[in-house]
Design a protein around this motif. Sequence first.
Motif, mmCIF file in Angstrom:
data_model
loop_
_atom_site.group_PDB
_atom_site.id
_atom_site.type_symbol
_atom_site.label_atom_id
_atom_site.label_comp_id
_atom_site.label_asym_id
_atom_site.label_seq_id
_atom_site.Cartn_x
_atom_site.Cartn_y
_atom_site.Cartn_z
ATOM 1 N N UNK A 2 0.854 -1.183 0.000
ATOM 2 C CA UNK A 2 0.000 0.000 0.000
ATOM 3 C C UNK A 2 0.894 1.238 0.000
ATOM 4 N N UNK A 3 0.618 2.130 -0.939
ATOM 5 C CA UNK A 3 1.449 3.316 -1.129
ATOM 6 C C UNK A 3 0.573 4.566 -1.104
ATOM 7 N N UNK A 4 0.939 5.527 -0.280
ATOM 8 C CA UNK A 4 0.228 6.802 -0.251
ATOM 9 C C UNK A 4 1.208 7.924 -0.578
ATOM 10 N N UNK A 5 0.828 8.740 -1.540
ATOM 11 C CA UNK A 5 1.653 9.869 -1.951
ATOM 12 C C UNK A 5 1.085 11.139 -1.346
ATOM 13 N N UNK A 6 1.916 11.870 -0.633
ATOM 14 C CA UNK A 6 1.539 13.168 -0.063
ATOM 15 C C UNK A 6 2.146 14.255 -0.932
ATOM 16 N N UNK A 7 1.311 14.978 -1.662
ATOM 17 C CA UNK A 7 1.777 15.953 -2.647
ATOM 18 C C UNK A 7 1.547 17.383 -2.156
ATOM 19 N N UNK A 8 2.592 18.151 -2.138
ATOM 20 C CA UNK A 8 2.544 19.559 -1.744
ATOM 21 C C UNK A 8 1.851 20.372 -2.846
ATOM 22 N N UNK A 9 0.799 21.122 -2.485
ATOM 23 C CA UNK A 9 0.105 21.970 -3.460
ATOM 24 C C UNK A 9 0.135 23.433 -3.022
ATOM 25 N N UNK A 10 1.127 23.808 -2.247
ATOM 26 C CA UNK A 10 1.262 25.210 -1.840
ATOM 27 C C UNK A 10 1.714 26.041 -3.036
ATOM 28 N N UNK A 11 1.577 27.355 -2.933
ATOM 29 C CA UNK A 11 1.910 28.246 -4.050
ATOM 30 C C UNK A 11 3.368 28.128 -4.491
ATOM 31 N N UNK A 12 4.252 27.773 -3.553
ATOM 32 C CA UNK A 12 5.665 27.662 -3.909
ATOM 33 C C UNK A 12 5.916 26.551 -4.923
ATOM 34 N N UNK A 13 4.972 25.608 -5.047
ATOM 35 C CA UNK A 13 5.117 24.514 -6.014
ATOM 36 C C UNK A 13 4.885 24.984 -7.445
ATOM 37 N N UNK A 14 4.502 26.251 -7.618
ATOM 38 C CA UNK A 14 4.353 26.800 -8.967
ATOM 39 C C UNK A 14 5.651 27.392 -9.490
ATOM 40 N N UNK A 15 6.693 27.391 -8.667
ATOM 41 C CA UNK A 15 7.990 27.896 -9.107
ATOM 42 C C UNK A 15 8.478 27.092 -10.309
ATOM 43 N N UNK A 16 9.192 27.770 -11.205
ATOM 44 C CA UNK A 16 9.543 27.167 -12.488
ATOM 45 C C UNK A 16 11.015 26.805 -12.603
ATOM 46 N N UNK A 17 11.680 26.580 -11.439
ATOM 47 C CA UNK A 17 13.072 26.134 -11.526
ATOM 48 C C UNK A 17 13.143 24.710 -12.066
ATOM 49 N N UNK A 18 12.047 23.943 -11.915
ATOM 50 C CA UNK A 18 11.893 22.651 -12.576
ATOM 51 C C UNK A 18 10.750 22.803 -13.573
ATOM 52 N N UNK A 19 11.011 22.572 -14.830
ATOM 53 C CA UNK A 19 10.051 22.848 -15.896
ATOM 54 C C UNK A 19 9.010 21.738 -16.054
ATOM 55 N N UNK A 20 7.732 22.092 -16.380
ATOM 56 C CA UNK A 20 7.233 23.459 -16.564
ATOM 57 C C UNK A 20 7.044 24.199 -15.240
ATOM 58 N N UNK A 78 -3.207 15.611 -0.498
ATOM 59 C CA UNK A 78 -2.699 16.916 -0.911
ATOM 60 C C UNK A 78 -2.587 17.783 0.346
ATOM 61 N N UNK A 79 -1.563 18.634 0.363
ATOM 62 C CA UNK A 79 -1.382 19.458 1.558
ATOM 63 C C UNK A 79 -0.724 20.783 1.206
ATOM 64 N N UNK A 80 -1.027 21.757 2.034
ATOM 65 C CA UNK A 80 -0.346 23.060 2.033
ATOM 66 C C UNK A 80 -0.239 23.419 3.513
ATOM 67 N N UNK A 81 -1.053 24.399 3.985
ATOM 68 C CA UNK A 81 -1.087 24.677 5.413
ATOM 69 C C UNK A 81 -1.865 23.630 6.180
ATOM 70 N N UNK A 82 -2.690 22.848 5.459
ATOM 71 C CA UNK A 82 -3.457 21.734 6.017
ATOM 72 C C UNK A 82 -3.361 20.567 5.042
ATOM 73 N N UNK A 83 -3.789 19.399 5.478
ATOM 74 C CA UNK A 83 -3.732 18.208 4.633
ATOM 75 C C UNK A 83 -5.136 17.665 4.401
ATOM 76 N N UNK A 84 -5.389 17.198 3.179
ATOM 77 C CA UNK A 84 -6.692 16.637 2.817
ATOM 78 C C UNK A 84 -6.495 15.366 1.996
ATOM 79 N N UNK A 85 -7.430 14.444 2.141
ATOM 80 C CA UNK A 85 -7.406 13.232 1.329
ATOM 81 C C UNK A 85 -8.001 13.540 -0.038
ATOM 82 N N UNK A 86 -7.202 13.395 -1.068
ATOM 83 C CA UNK A 86 -7.676 13.589 -2.435
ATOM 84 C C UNK A 86 -8.211 12.284 -3.006
ATOM 85 N N UNK A 87 -7.558 11.161 -2.692
ATOM 86 C CA UNK A 87 -7.990 9.848 -3.174
ATOM 87 C C UNK A 87 -7.757 8.811 -2.082
ATOM 88 N N UNK A 88 -8.817 8.189 -1.567
ATOM 89 C CA UNK A 88 -8.633 7.117 -0.578
ATOM 90 C C UNK A 88 -7.872 5.944 -1.205
#
Length: 345
Positions: A93-111, A137-147
Motif C-alpha cells: 500500500x502506497x500513499x503519496x503526499x503531494x505539496x500543493x502550496x503556491x511555492x510549487x508553482x515555481x519554475x526552476x523545474x520545468x514546466x 494533498x497538503x499546504x497549510x493543512x492536509x486533505x485526502x484527495x484519493x482514498x
Amino acid sequence: MEMFRFAHTEYLWGLLIIPLLTLFYIWARFARKRALKRFGNQETIKELMPFASKSRPVFKFFLLMLALAFFIVGAARPQFGSKLKKVKREGIELIIALDVSNSMMAEDIQPNRLERAKRAISRLVDRLKDDKIGLIVFAGEAYTQLPITSDYNSAKLFLDAVNTQMVPRQGTAIGAAINMAMRSFTPEGDANKAIVVITDGENHEDDPVSAAQEAVKSGIVVHAIGMGLPQGSPIPVNKGGQTDYLRDNKGNVVVTKLDENTLEEVAAAGKGIYVRANNAQVGLNALFDEINKMEKQDMETRVYSEYDDQFQYFFAIGLFLLLFEFVILERKNKYFMKVNLFSSK
C-alpha cells in the motif's frame, strides 16, 4: 476496480471521422453558396425556390452526426460492472503526499514543480500492478484527495484535478500530511506500507521529523522527494491577465528555495530514502526500485467479475435519431407555411 469500461476501446477512434465529415460538410455548403451566387441574382433565386430552407439541412446533418456518434460508442460495447468478488493480490500500500502550496508553482523545474510532480506520479501509477495507492494533498493543512484504492484509472483522474487552489490555507504542513497518510491506509491490513512525500520542503507549520518517526513505529516507511533547486526561484502569479511574481510586504520578490536538510531528516527518520528532483528526472524511478524491494503481502480487494453490455441503448438512440432525421424534410412544407398561429382573425 473499474465500474465502467469499453470492451473494444479501439472502435472509439471512429469518432474522429465526425469532425472530418463536419469540415467537409461546411466546405460543401460554402461551395454551394458560391455556385448560387454565380448562377444569378440572390433575390430572384429565392423567389424561384420559395420552399428552400437554410436551417433544415444543417439540422439534419447534425442529427446524422449525432446518430453516428451513438453507433460508434455502441460498437465499442460500453459495459457496467454487475457483480463484485473478492480477490487476493500480492502487493503493498502506497500513499503519496503531494505539496500543493503556491511555492510549487515555481519554475526552476520545468514546466513547474507541481506539474512535473504530477507527471511523475502518473508514470508511477502506470508501473503499479497489484499494489494499492492513495493521494494526500497538503499546504497549510492536509486533505485526502484519493482514498487508498487499486483503481488506477480513478487515481489518474483525481491526480489530473490537483491544483494549488485545493487547500485554502497556505503553508507547508509536512507533518500533518504524514499523519493523515498514516490514518489513510487499510485498517488492520497486513500489507507493507510506504508514504512518499513530494514537496519543496519549506516546512513552517509543524514537526515532520517526529511524524516520520511515529510512522516508523507503525511499520510505515517514509520516503521524500525534493521538488526544486537549492538556488531557488520566484513564484509566478497572475495579476490582471499578466504574469508577475509573488512579493513580500516590502515589495521584494519572494524566492522559494528547496529545503533539503528538512527532507533528508524526514527520510532518515522514516527509514526511507531522499531524492532530489531536477530538470532531467524527478526521482520516482529510484523510489520505485525501493518500493519493489519491499516484501509483497496478500491483500484482499474487490473487483468486478461480470459486466453487463449497454450497447443496445446507444443503438436505440442512434436509430431514433436516424428516424427523426428521415421524417424531417429538407424543404419547407407548403401547407404549414400558410398556418399563422398568431393571426388576429
